[in-house]
Write a protein that holds these residues in place. Structure first.
Motif, PDB file in Angstrom:
ATOM      1  N   VAL A 146       0.216 -19.242  10.301  1.00 45.74           N
ATOM      2  CA  VAL A 146       0.002 -19.971   9.041  1.00 45.74           C
ATOM      3  C   VAL A 146       1.183 -20.887   8.747  1.00 45.74           C
ATOM      4  CG1 VAL A 146      -0.254 -19.732   6.545  1.00 45.74           C
ATOM      5  CG2 VAL A 146      -1.551 -18.246   8.089  1.00 45.74           C
ATOM      6  N   SER A 147       2.396 -20.395   8.921  1.00 47.06           N
ATOM      7  CA  SER A 147       3.569 -21.240   8.664  1.00 47.06           C
ATOM      8  C   SER A 147       3.624 -22.421   9.617  1.00 47.06           C
ATOM      9  CB  SER A 147       4.854 -20.416   8.770  1.00 47.06           C
ATOM     10  OG  SER A 147       5.056 -19.947  10.092  1.00 47.06           O
ATOM     11  N   SER A 148       3.116 -22.252  10.835  1.00 51.10           N
ATOM     12  CA  SER A 148       3.135 -23.339  11.819  1.00 51.10           C
ATOM     13  C   SER A 148       2.201 -24.478  11.436  1.00 51.10           C
ATOM     14  CB  SER A 148       2.750 -22.803  13.198  1.00 51.10           C
ATOM     15  OG  SER A 148       3.680 -21.848  13.646  1.00 51.10           O
ATOM     16  N   LEU A 149       1.231 -24.215  10.577  1.00 54.16           N
ATOM     17  CA  LEU A 149       0.352 -25.290  10.123  1.00 54.16           C
ATOM     18  C   LEU A 149       1.134 -26.336   9.334  1.00 54.16           C
ATOM     19  CD1 LEU A 149      -2.801 -23.236   9.052  1.00 54.16           C
ATOM     20  CD2 LEU A 149      -2.426 -24.487  11.180  1.00 54.16           C
ATOM     21  N   PHE A 150       2.169 -25.909   8.622  1.00 57.25           N
ATOM     22  CA  PHE A 150       3.040 -26.868   7.931  1.00 57.25           C
ATOM     23  C   PHE A 150       3.762 -27.750   8.943  1.00 57.25           C
ATOM     24  CE2 PHE A 150       2.480 -23.490   4.836  1.00 57.25           C
ATOM     25  CZ  PHE A 150       2.319 -24.183   3.644  1.00 57.25           C
ATOM     26  N   LEU A 151       4.172 -27.136  10.069  1.00 54.34           N
ATOM     27  CA  LEU A 151       4.808 -27.911  11.137  1.00 54.34           C
ATOM     28  C   LEU A 151       3.853 -28.949  11.701  1.00 54.34           C
ATOM     29  CD1 LEU A 151       7.040 -28.493  13.222  1.00 54.34           C
ATOM     30  CD2 LEU A 151       6.171 -26.535  14.552  1.00 54.34           C
ATOM     31  N   LEU A 152       2.610 -28.554  11.940  1.00 53.71           N
ATOM     32  CA  LEU A 152       1.620 -29.490  12.471  1.00 53.71           C
ATOM     33  C   LEU A 152       1.407 -30.655  11.514  1.00 53.71           C
ATOM     34  CD1 LEU A 152      -0.499 -30.212  14.608  1.00 53.71           C
ATOM     35  CD2 LEU A 152      -2.128 -28.755  13.376  1.00 53.71           C
ATOM     36  N   LEU A 153       1.310 -30.351  10.217  1.00 54.50           N
ATOM     37  CA  LEU A 153       1.156 -31.419   9.234  1.00 54.50           C
ATOM     38  C   LEU A 153       2.365 -32.354   9.252  1.00 54.50           C
ATOM     39  CD1 LEU A 153      -0.307 -32.755   6.859  1.00 54.50           C
ATOM     40  CD2 LEU A 153       0.756 -31.044   5.341  1.00 54.50           C
ATOM     41  N   GLY A 154       3.549 -31.794   9.383  1.00 54.09           N
ATOM     42  CA  GLY A 154       4.748 -32.610   9.428  1.00 54.09           C
ATOM     43  C   GLY A 154       4.797 -33.511  10.648  1.00 54.09           C
ATOM     44  N   ILE A 155       4.399 -32.985  11.806  1.00 50.95           N
ATOM     45  CA  ILE A 155       4.401 -33.779  13.037  1.00 50.95           C
ATOM     46  C   ILE A 155       3.401 -34.932  12.942  1.00 50.95           C
ATOM     47  CG2 ILE A 155       3.836 -33.713  15.505  1.00 50.95           C
ATOM     48  CD1 ILE A 155       4.967 -30.849  15.541  1.00 50.95           C
ATOM     49  N   VAL A 156       2.196 -34.647  12.456  1.00 50.73           N
ATOM     50  CA  VAL A 156       1.188 -35.694  12.298  1.00 50.73           C
ATOM     51  C   VAL A 156       1.659 -36.746  11.301  1.00 50.73           C
ATOM     52  CG1 VAL A 156      -1.155 -36.172  11.515  1.00 50.73           C
ATOM     53  CG2 VAL A 156      -0.718 -34.180  12.962  1.00 50.73           C
ATOM     54  N   SER A 157       2.288 -36.308  10.206  1.00 49.73           N
ATOM     55  CA  SER A 157       2.805 -37.254   9.213  1.00 49.73           C
ATOM     56  C   SER A 157       3.861 -38.161   9.820  1.00 49.73           C
ATOM     57  CB  SER A 157       3.397 -36.495   8.024  1.00 49.73           C
ATOM     58  OG  SER A 157       2.416 -35.707   7.385  1.00 49.73           O
ATOM     59  N   LEU A 158       4.710 -37.608  10.661  1.00 51.81           N
ATOM     60  CA  LEU A 158       5.733 -38.409  11.335  1.00 51.81           C
ATOM     61  C   LEU A 158       5.103 -39.476  12.221  1.00 51.81           C
ATOM     62  CD1 LEU A 158       8.482 -35.875  12.491  1.00 51.81           C
ATOM     63  CD2 LEU A 158       8.791 -37.807  10.967  1.00 51.81           C
ATOM     64  N   SER A 159       4.087 -39.083  12.986  1.00 50.40           N
ATOM     65  CA  SER A 159       3.442 -40.034  13.890  1.00 50.40           C
ATOM     66  C   SER A 159       2.724 -41.139  13.125  1.00 50.40           C
ATOM     67  CB  SER A 159       2.455 -39.295  14.796  1.00 50.40           C
ATOM     68  OG  SER A 159       1.879 -40.178  15.744  1.00 50.40           O
ATOM     69  N   VAL A 160       2.029 -40.772  12.052  1.00 50.32           N
ATOM     70  CA  VAL A 160       1.350 -41.777  11.229  1.00 50.32           C
ATOM     71  C   VAL A 160       2.365 -42.726  10.600  1.00 50.32           C
ATOM     72  CG1 VAL A 160      -0.039 -42.111   9.143  1.00 50.32           C
ATOM     73  CG2 VAL A 160      -0.651 -40.311  10.788  1.00 50.32           C
ATOM     74  N   HIS A 161       3.475 -42.183  10.132  1.00 49.05           N
ATOM     75  CA  HIS A 161       4.520 -43.019   9.542  1.00 49.05           C
ATOM     76  C   HIS A 161       5.095 -43.975  10.592  1.00 49.05           C
ATOM     77  CE1 HIS A 161       7.285 -43.890   6.262  1.00 49.05           C
ATOM     78  NE2 HIS A 161       8.288 -43.875   7.123  1.00 49.05           N
ATOM     79  N   HIS A 162       5.231 -43.471  11.815  1.00 49.11           N
ATOM     80  CA  HIS A 162       5.707 -44.327  12.906  1.00 49.11           C
ATOM     81  C   HIS A 162       4.719 -45.463  13.163  1.00 49.11           C
ATOM     82  CE1 HIS A 162       8.168 -45.129  16.489  1.00 49.11           C
ATOM     83  NE2 HIS A 162       7.024 -45.413  17.111  1.00 49.11           N
ATOM     84  N   TYR A 163       3.434 -45.147  13.102  1.00 50.72           N
ATOM     85  CA  TYR A 163       2.399 -46.169  13.295  1.00 50.72           C
ATOM     86  C   TYR A 163       2.497 -47.247  12.211  1.00 50.72           C
ATOM     87  CZ  TYR A 163      -2.209 -48.324  13.603  1.00 50.72           C
ATOM     88  OH  TYR A 163      -3.239 -49.238  13.700  1.00 50.72           O
ATOM     89  N   LYS A 164       2.727 -46.836  10.971  1.00 49.04           N
ATOM     90  CA  LYS A 164       2.832 -47.809   9.879  1.00 49.04           C
ATOM     91  C   LYS A 164       4.038 -48.724  10.060  1.00 49.04           C
ATOM     92  CE  LYS A 164       0.508 -44.958   6.389  1.00 49.04           C
ATOM     93  NZ  LYS A 164       0.691 -44.213   5.100  1.00 49.04           N
TER      94      LYS A 164
END
Length: 504
Positions: free
Chosen positions: A175-193
């Motif tokens: 469950v705690s790792s789901l926060f990590l997954l959200l953070g990684i995806v957010s980083l990649s999307v931010h990189h795309y922007k």
């Protein structure tokens, strides 16, 4: 092929997988020897790689190999080591070999041997992947894969409450790792922007720019996952149950290396990717680490079960690691990394101590252990060495972690240094209590005099962690050489992030 260009990391990950394949095609009676051979071969390969590691360039990625997985997302299997990850790589191969050595003669491991040794080899491959991956999505996959083998090891070969502990361990970390997954995806999307392309590469994501609010938000997403994995108070409640019910070798791997996934990731990703947010949250993080030391130390000394005693002491040591790294100065960062490695050695030895006594007395109760060590001189020496190292006495492996944390805290205020010193004092108290129980308390000699001293594979397992304790304590410069350049680079990023403040 020249050895300097030899794929040490990919081969280190493949060797345990070859062992798993052989375990399932050969008869069960050969499983332990296959596991021993391939974990030993992986450890030897990691030692050979020392000859080709360039310590003058430890901030550079060495032994680097990359395979593109999904071109559209710039997702690749990128493996390599710098000074920090290389030290964790060595600790992983050492700990895995120690765990298998211990298991060979562990009377608790007498059934379903194929599965048992296969899970340990798979854990080794996943752990190496965690510490050597430079793509965050691949890191996340390996990070999650370590859950599965340990879930089965605890659930099948553990003690009475093994199923409860296995499920609790899995749910907390997953469950705690789901926060990590959200953070990684957010980083990649931010990189795309910012750059017009998706990427999960650590090197690409270092180029991202954030305002402070968004940086703190991302920092907290990563922190939640890693704080549970480390663990620090109050995210620690899964750990005593998992340790208390896991077989000895499972506790060795869990304490010595799986916990370091959390602290390594805090240093690599939270501080490395979000230096500005780290500076902003530094006072909270340091005080949180000190609070973890003090609370976990009191939890430790109140335990009647020796395995839970050692488990809570691990939480206290992780408090030192967290407090040290978030001091964000040279002494604190050095202390953090040294304590990570030192605790990997001492925790492995302490859990083997608990398992060894359990095999004799069939009890983890502290009162049942009174005086239990007096008729085993070799074992007594190994345990005393481990205890004094864990206390942080000069010459012990944990001395430099505690001493440098105090020095790093003194750079800010004397009061902060005194708080760290108080935490170090509590860690001495609970280890003295353990030694008093084992060495000085009395018990009927008739029950103890027939004990057989440690020998064979169990002695080898102890020596593999006790000898490096002396090296860390007496020759710390050998270990500083791994990460000095890395720390200088990281401090440069911190200074840059805060506009050239007085961080060294």
């Amino acid at each position: 092929m020249e050895w300097a260009s030899f794929p040490f990391i990919p081969v280190s990950m493949l060797l345990p997988l070859v062992g798993v394949f052989l375990i399932f095609i050969l008869e069960e009676k050969y499983s332990k020897w296959v596991g021993l051979f391939f974990s030993g071969a992986t450890f030897l390969l990691s030692l050979v790689s020392l000859l080709y590691f360039d310590f003058s360039k430890d901030q550079k990625i060495q032994f680097y190999h990359s395979i593109t997985l999904i071109e559209e997302l710039n997702l690749s299997l990128s493996l390599g080591v710098d000074g920090l990850s290389y030290l964790m790589y060595i600790l992983t191969t050492l700990t895995s070999f120690v765990a298998v050595c211990w298991s060979v003669r562990d009377h608790q491991i007498e059934h379903r041997l194929k599965e048992y040794y296969a899970w340990f080899l798979l854990t080794e491959t996943a752990l190496i992947g965690v510490f050597t991956s430079w793509d965050l999505m691949v890191f996340y996959v390996f990070y999650e894969l370590t859950l599965i083998p340990m879930f089965f090891v605890i659930g099948i070969w553990g003690y009475k409450l093994r199923l409860y502990s296995a499920y609790k361990f899995f749910i907390y970390i997953f469950v705690s790792s789901l926060f990590l997954l959200l953070g990684i995806v957010s980083l990649s999307v931010h990189h795309y922007k910012q750059f017009g392309k998706f990427s999960f590469s650590y090197f690409d994501l270092l180029k991202n720019e954030y305002d402070l609010v968004f940086g703190v938000f991302l920092f907290l997403l990563f922190f939640i996952a890693f704080a549970v994995k480390t663990p620090i108070v109050p995210f620690h409640t899964w750990l005593p149950d998992a340790h208390g019910e896991a077989p000895t070798a499972g506790s060795v791997v869990l304490a010595a290396i799986l916990l370091k996934m959390g602290t390594y990731a805090l240093l690599r990703f939270n501080i490395g990717l979000f230096p500005e947010a780290s500076v902003f949250l530094m006072p909270i993080m340091v005080l949180w680490g000190i609070a973890t030391i003090i609370f976990a130390s009191w939890f430790t000394i109140s335990q009647s079960n020796v395995k839970r005693f050692v488990a809570y002491s691990s939480v206290a040591h992780m408090g030192f690691v967290v407090a040290g790294m978030f001091l964000l100065n040279r002494e604190g960062l050095k202390a953090s990394i040294m304590e990570m490695f030192a605790h990997g050695l001492t925790s492995a030895s302490l859990f083997m101590m608990a398992g060894f006594i359990y095999n004799r007395l069939h009890s983890f109760n502290m009162q049942a252990l009174r005086g239990s060590i007096r008729f085993m001189p070799v074992f007594a020496f190994l345990v005393a060495t481990t205890a004094f190292s864990s206390m942080g006495l000069p010459g012990g492996s944990s001395f430099w972690g505690k001493f440098l944390t105090i020095m790093g805290a003194k750079e800010y205020t004397l009061q902060l240094a005194i708080l760290v010193l108080a935490g170090a004092f509590f860690s001495v108290l609970y280890m003295l209590y353990l030694m008093k129980t084992l060495y000085l308390d009395t018990k009927e000699e008739g029950r103890l005099v027939h004990f057989v001293d440690v020998r064979g594979f169990k002695l080898l397992a102890f020596l593999l962690v006790v000898i490096p304790m002396f090296l860390v304590g007496l020759l710390p410069f050998m270990f500083f050489a791994f990460f000095d350049v890395y720390i200088n680079t990281l401090l440069g990023e911190i200074v840059k992030a805060i506009g050239g403040s007085a961080w060294r």
